[in-house]
Design a protein around this motif. Sequence first.
Motif: not given
Length: 378
Positions: A195-208, A296-307
Amino acid sequence: MEAPELAAQTATWRAEHQAVLEALSDPAVLRDPARLRQVSRREKELAALVEAAEAVQRAEADRAVARELVAHAGGGPDRDLAREELEHAETALEEAWAALRSLLVPKDPDDGRDVILEIRGAEGGEEANLFARDLFEMYRRYAERRGWDVEVLSLTLSDLQGIDQVTLVVKGPDAWQRLKHEGGPHRVQRVPATESQGRIHTSSATVTVLPQAEEVEVEIDPADLRVDVFRSTGPGGQSVNTTDSAVRITHLPTGIVVSMQDEKSQIQNRQKAMAVLRSRLRRLEEERQQAEASSLRRSQVGSGGRSEKIRTYNFKENRVTDHRIQLTLYKLDRILEGDLDELVDALLAAERAEQLAQPLAEAASATPTPSGARRALT
C-alpha cells in the motif's frame, strides 16, 4: 443425577470394569499391542469412575447421617457441633460430585497425536499471502517455545515471498491439544507493504488443523488414486528441478488433491502427499459423521472470507481478538513472536467449561467403551 440413577450407573461401570479386567488376560488382546493399550486405558478410566462414584455415595450417606444428627440434636453446643458436621458433609459431597463430573468430561480421542497444519492466503491478494507467512512464523516460534518439532512438507511462495500455501507437521505430545482450536479464517487489519498511501486493508488467511492419521486408520484403494508427476516450480512458475520429482495425488471419489514438490525424490514427495491425504480423508469422514449427528461445529475453514473470521489481528492497536470466546489481548507483537499460551489456555478453559456444563447423566451415557472406539476409515 439422583441416587438411584448413580447407583445404576455405578453398577454398569463395575460390570464393564470386570469385563475389561478379563479382557486384559485374554491372549488375543495381549498379542495385539494397539488393542492392549486401548483396553488398559479403558481399565484405568473405569477404575477411576467406580472409585469416584463410590466416593459420592459415601459422601451422600455421611450427609444423611449429619442431617439426622441436626434433626435430633438439642440446643447449645451439641446442636452447633451437629451443624458443623453437616457443613463438612455437604462440602465433601460437593467435592465428590465435582471429581466425578471432571472424570466424565469427554476426552479427545486425538490427544497425543501429531498435527498437520495447513496455512493458505485467502482474501486480500498478495497481502493475504504475506499474512499467511506471518502466521507460519508465529506457529513455528510457538512450536519452538513448546519444544515441538516442525517439518515442512510443502511450501509455495508468492511473488513477494509471502506464502500461497504451506503444509507442515508439528510433532509433540500436546501438539493437538494446544493447536486444535487454531483452525479457521484469521483476519488481519493493517497497512500492507504493497500500500503506497498508508491505508489500512483487511485481508485473511485460512488455517486448517488436522490430527495426523496413521496408515492403518485409513484404507485407500490404489484404484481410487490418480498420480501425476511433474517438475517442481518456484514463484512465477520457473522450474527449480530438472527431473519429474513433484507429485500430485488426486483421490477420485472425493476430488481431494494433494501436491508435494519440496523433496528431490519422487518417492519422498509421494510419501508426504499420502500422509496429508490420509489425514484429510480422516477429517472428511469425521465431518460426515458429525453432520449426520448434527452435534458438532462447522468445518474449520469455511470459504476463508473476511467476515467468517475466528480471530482478528489489528496491527495499529497492537490487538488480537478471538471472536469465539470474546477475548481481546493488546500484545499482538508478542503473539506473533509465538507467545500464544494465554490465547490457547483461554480456549481450552472455555472448552472445558462447556463440557462441565453438560448434564451429568448425559455425560455418563456418553463415556466411550472399547466397542465404541473410533472406527477405521475406509
